[in-house]
Motif scaffolding. Structure first.
Motif, mmCIF file in Angstrom:
data_model
loop_
_atom_site.group_PDB
_atom_site.id
_atom_site.type_symbol
_atom_site.label_atom_id
_atom_site.label_comp_id
_atom_site.label_asym_id
_atom_site.label_seq_id
_atom_site.Cartn_x
_atom_site.Cartn_y
_atom_site.Cartn_z
ATOM 1 N N ASP A 231 1.550 2.304 -7.507
ATOM 2 C CA ASP A 231 0.458 1.358 -7.232
ATOM 3 C C ASP A 231 0.489 0.241 -8.281
ATOM 4 O OD1 ASP A 231 -1.791 0.016 -6.534
ATOM 5 O OD2 ASP A 231 -3.129 1.743 -6.551
ATOM 6 N N ARG A 232 1.173 -0.841 -7.942
ATOM 7 C CA ARG A 232 1.372 -1.929 -8.903
ATOM 8 C C ARG A 232 0.088 -2.692 -9.200
ATOM 9 N NH1 ARG A 232 6.764 -2.391 -9.627
ATOM 10 N NH2 ARG A 232 8.052 -1.392 -8.031
ATOM 11 N N ALA A 233 -0.911 -2.562 -8.348
ATOM 12 C CA ALA A 233 -2.178 -3.242 -8.601
ATOM 13 C C ALA A 233 -2.867 -2.685 -9.846
ATOM 14 C CB ALA A 233 -3.099 -3.086 -7.391
ATOM 15 N N ARG A 234 -2.468 -1.490 -10.257
ATOM 16 C CA ARG A 234 -3.073 -0.844 -11.431
ATOM 17 C C ARG A 234 -2.032 -0.608 -12.520
ATOM 18 N NH1 ARG A 234 -4.731 4.360 -8.743
ATOM 19 N NH2 ARG A 234 -5.509 4.889 -10.817
ATOM 20 N N ILE A 235 -1.072 -1.493 -12.598
ATOM 21 C CA ILE A 235 0.045 -1.315 -13.514
ATOM 22 C C ILE A 235 -0.397 -1.198 -14.978
ATOM 23 C CG2 ILE A 235 0.483 -3.785 -13.803
ATOM 24 C CD1 ILE A 235 3.479 -3.126 -13.798
ATOM 25 N N LEU A 297 8.280 -0.197 1.652
ATOM 26 C CA LEU A 297 9.024 -1.438 1.463
ATOM 27 C C LEU A 297 8.826 -2.046 0.080
ATOM 28 C CD1 LEU A 297 8.528 -3.190 4.921
ATOM 29 C CD2 LEU A 297 10.476 -1.856 4.109
ATOM 30 N N ASP A 298 7.680 -1.767 -0.538
ATOM 31 C CA ASP A 298 7.426 -2.319 -1.870
ATOM 32 C C ASP A 298 8.466 -1.821 -2.869
ATOM 33 O OD1 ASP A 298 5.844 -3.750 -3.861
ATOM 34 O OD2 ASP A 298 5.351 -1.752 -4.617
ATOM 35 N N PHE A 304 15.925 -6.490 -3.759
ATOM 36 C CA PHE A 304 16.448 -7.811 -3.418
ATOM 37 C C PHE A 304 15.535 -8.936 -3.912
ATOM 38 C CE2 PHE A 304 17.683 -4.657 -0.272
ATOM 39 C CZ PHE A 304 19.064 -4.757 -0.322
ATOM 40 N N GLY A 305 14.639 -8.606 -4.809
ATOM 41 C CA GLY A 305 13.754 -9.616 -5.370
ATOM 42 C C GLY A 305 12.626 -10.023 -4.466
ATOM 43 N N LEU A 306 12.362 -9.258 -3.404
ATOM 44 C CA LEU A 306 11.302 -9.591 -2.465
ATOM 45 C C LEU A 306 10.002 -8.883 -2.834
ATOM 46 C CD1 LEU A 306 13.353 -9.277 0.852
ATOM 47 C CD2 LEU A 306 12.905 -11.346 -0.484
ATOM 48 N N LYS A 307 8.895 -9.431 -2.403
ATOM 49 C CA LYS A 307 7.592 -8.816 -2.628
ATOM 50 C C LYS A 307 6.853 -8.742 -1.292
ATOM 51 C CE LYS A 307 7.208 -10.460 -7.396
ATOM 52 N NZ LYS A 307 6.372 -11.183 -8.388
ATOM 53 N N PRO A 308 7.136 -7.702 -0.514
ATOM 54 C CA PRO A 308 6.560 -7.609 0.834
ATOM 55 C C PRO A 308 5.067 -7.323 0.807
ATOM 56 C CG PRO A 308 7.674 -5.576 0.264
ATOM 57 C CD PRO A 308 7.978 -6.549 -0.846
ATOM 58 N N GLU A 309 4.420 -7.654 1.927
ATOM 59 C CA GLU A 309 3.003 -7.340 2.071
ATOM 60 C C GLU A 309 2.852 -5.836 2.297
ATOM 61 O OE1 GLU A 309 0.324 -9.150 1.773
ATOM 62 O OE2 GLU A 309 1.449 -10.950 1.245
ATOM 63 N N ALA A 319 -12.824 4.471 -6.644
ATOM 64 C CA ALA A 319 -14.228 4.591 -6.237
ATOM 65 C C ALA A 319 -15.020 3.376 -6.683
ATOM 66 C CB ALA A 319 -14.835 5.864 -6.840
ATOM 67 N N GLY A 320 -15.764 2.802 -5.731
ATOM 68 C CA GLY A 320 -16.611 1.654 -6.060
ATOM 69 C C GLY A 320 -15.962 0.321 -5.801
ATOM 70 N N THR A 321 -14.668 0.334 -5.336
ATOM 71 C CA THR A 321 -13.994 -0.921 -5.031
ATOM 72 C C THR A 321 -13.895 -1.091 -3.526
ATOM 73 O OG1 THR A 321 -11.806 0.116 -5.029
ATOM 74 C CG2 THR A 321 -12.620 -0.733 -7.122
ATOM 75 N N ASN A 322 -13.539 -2.289 -3.101
ATOM 76 C CA ASN A 322 -13.405 -2.598 -1.688
ATOM 77 C C ASN A 322 -12.089 -2.039 -1.161
ATOM 78 O OD1 ASN A 322 -13.391 -3.598 0.862
ATOM 79 N ND2 ASN A 322 -13.418 -5.771 0.277
ATOM 80 N N SER A 323 -12.162 -1.017 -0.304
ATOM 81 C CA SER A 323 -10.961 -0.364 0.214
ATOM 82 C C SER A 323 -10.189 -1.220 1.186
ATOM 83 C CB SER A 323 -11.322 0.968 0.910
ATOM 84 O OG SER A 323 -12.212 0.728 2.003
ATOM 85 N N ASP A 324 -10.801 -2.339 1.664
ATOM 86 C CA ASP A 324 -10.132 -3.199 2.625
ATOM 87 C C ASP A 324 -9.243 -4.251 1.973
ATOM 88 O OD1 ASP A 324 -11.294 -1.902 4.765
ATOM 89 O OD2 ASP A 324 -13.080 -3.183 4.703
ATOM 90 N N SER A 325 -9.352 -4.371 0.651
ATOM 91 C CA SER A 325 -8.556 -5.392 -0.020
ATOM 92 C C SER A 325 -7.136 -4.878 -0.226
ATOM 93 C CB SER A 325 -9.173 -5.749 -1.370
ATOM 94 O OG SER A 325 -9.236 -4.606 -2.192
ATOM 95 N N PRO A 326 -6.116 -5.695 0.098
ATOM 96 C CA PRO A 326 -4.737 -5.244 -0.042
ATOM 97 C C PRO A 326 -4.341 -5.098 -1.500
ATOM 98 C CG PRO A 326 -4.793 -7.570 0.522
ATOM 99 C CD PRO A 326 -6.215 -7.089 0.617
ATOM 100 N N SER A 327 -3.368 -4.188 -1.717
ATOM 101 C CA SER A 327 -2.872 -4.002 -3.084
ATOM 102 C C SER A 327 -2.124 -5.232 -3.539
ATOM 103 C CB SER A 327 -1.917 -2.786 -3.123
ATOM 104 O OG SER A 327 -2.613 -1.608 -2.811
ATOM 105 N N SER A 328 -2.175 -5.476 -4.807
ATOM 106 C CA SER A 328 -1.461 -6.630 -5.371
ATOM 107 C C SER A 328 0.027 -6.389 -5.317
ATOM 108 C CB SER A 328 -1.912 -6.841 -6.815
ATOM 109 O OG SER A 328 -1.087 -7.777 -7.458
ATOM 110 N N ASN A 329 0.799 -7.444 -5.146
ATOM 111 C CA ASN A 329 2.257 -7.338 -5.137
ATOM 112 C C ASN A 329 2.832 -7.797 -6.463
ATOM 113 O OD1 ASN A 329 2.522 -6.385 -2.473
ATOM 114 N ND2 ASN A 329 2.165 -8.459 -1.700
ATOM 115 N N GLY A 330 2.029 -7.946 -7.485
ATOM 116 C CA GLY A 330 2.556 -8.391 -8.761
ATOM 117 C C GLY A 330 3.166 -7.249 -9.534
ATOM 118 N N GLY A 331 3.572 -7.547 -10.742
ATOM 119 C CA GLY A 331 4.135 -6.513 -11.589
ATOM 120 C C GLY A 331 5.635 -6.628 -11.667
#
Length: 331
Positions: A231-235, A297-298, A304-309, A319-331
């Motif tokens: 889970d790169r959103a919490r890197i 795919l992440d 290949f240097g890609l950052k797929p959705e 807990a307490g966050t919006n579960s509908d928000s997509p994970s970040s592709n950063g990192g």
């Protein structure tokens, strides 16, 4: 040990027992003296001798080749390719008797030296964030050495029983009546296995095992196959850990890497279990999960240097966050 690891232990133990007993009960072996296979207690011949002696026709010989050689080979290879395509080295991590030895020796070598291999430069920490505590004591080298020698001898004897009548081999062994060639085979094979299990067991799994390499190559071709996902959103949370996931990997891989660097992953899932243990008392979910399909795919496309959705439901929300928000592709 979680449910997955208990299941894996049961499968590995059962297959190791089968590996030893299969030739004893003629479930599968090739008899050099009779020059044919045994399968499920029945002789498995192609009828070559009968064809040479004129006992069967060319058509019967062709049918034998198709039904007793090409069809079984296609089924075995096809099943192996299908499993590897979807799940990778599942055979290695869940069944392979050699990998069972690798993991066992890893455990005791770590207790003796703090390392999973004599080639590791630094010892692993005795206390880890996942609750692992292994006090290093040199006395465990005796146990490690005995296990390496014992496993090597067992492997040498068992391999011989796949080639010669098992009853003859075990009778001669227990009565000290091995023939010169039998003793030579067991002695040389035991010596070579001692070297391999001591100094090159990981190298063999990575580069020397044809079955393992074939699984890895097929697995790499499927970008949506089962893979360890991070889970790169919490890197940033990884800085709170001591790399317990890496220490848990019996192949000494880095689970947060791209798929190409996880080429020899055996799908043992011990890194995922370690991450779960780190988060036992943490309300936040673990960062490592087994992923498939679009979620995988992440890991694979980053080769290949890609950052797929990545779909929002690939990782459990905090807990307490919006579960509908997509994970970040950063990192």
């Amino acid at each position: 040990m979680n449910k997955t690891q208990r299941q894996r232990l049961a499968w590995r133990t059962g297959f190791f027992v089968l590996f030893i007993l299969a030739p004893v009960f003629d479930l599968f072996r090739f008899d050099l003296e009779e020059n044919h296979f045994y399968l499920l207690t029945f002789p498995w011949t192609l009828g070559i001798d009968a064809f040479r002696n004129g006992e069967i026709s060319a058509l019967e010989m062709a049918l034998n080749m198709g039904l007793r050689f090409f069809l079984p080979l296609a089924l075995i290879v096809g099943t192996g390719v299908w499993v590897a395509w979807k799940w990778g080295r599942l055979y290695c991590g869940w069944l392979c008797p050699h990998f069972s030895v690798v993991e066992t020796i890893n455990h005791f070598m770590r207790k003796a030296s703090g390392k999973l291999s004599i080639w590791d430069r630094e010892a692993l920490p005795e206390d880890q964030a996942d609750g692992t505590h292994i006090h290093v004591e040199k006395k465990w080298w005796w146990v490690t050495g005995l296990l390496i020698t014992g496993f090597s001898f067992v492997w040498a004897v068992v391999l011989l029983t796949y080639l010669l009548p098992p009853r003859e081999i075990y009778y001669n062994l227990f009565h000290g009546e091995l023939t010169r060639n039998q003793a030579l085979f067991i002695g040389v094979a035991t010596f070579l296995f001692i070297i391999e299990f001591t100094a090159a067991r990981h190298l063999f799994c990575r580069f020397g095992c044809v079955i393992g390499l074939a699984q890895s190559l097929v697995w790499m071709g499927n970008k949506r196959a089962l893979v360890v996902g991070f889970d790169r959103a919490r890197i940033s949370q990884c800085t709170e850990c001591d790399a317990s996931c890496e220490h848990a990997c019996p192949m000494r891989l880095k689970p947060r890497s791209i798929k190409r660097k996880m080429f020899t992953c055996t799908q043992c899932m011990q890194c995922v279990q370690a991450c779960e243990k780190v988060h036992t008392d943490d309300p936040r979910p673990p960062l490592l999960h087994m992923l498939q399909g679009q979620c995988a795919l992440d890991v694979s496309l980053r080769d290949f240097g890609l950052k797929p959705e990545i779909p929002a439901d690939c990782f459990p929300p905090i807990a307490g966050t919006n579960s509908d928000s997509p994970s970040s592709n950063g990192g």
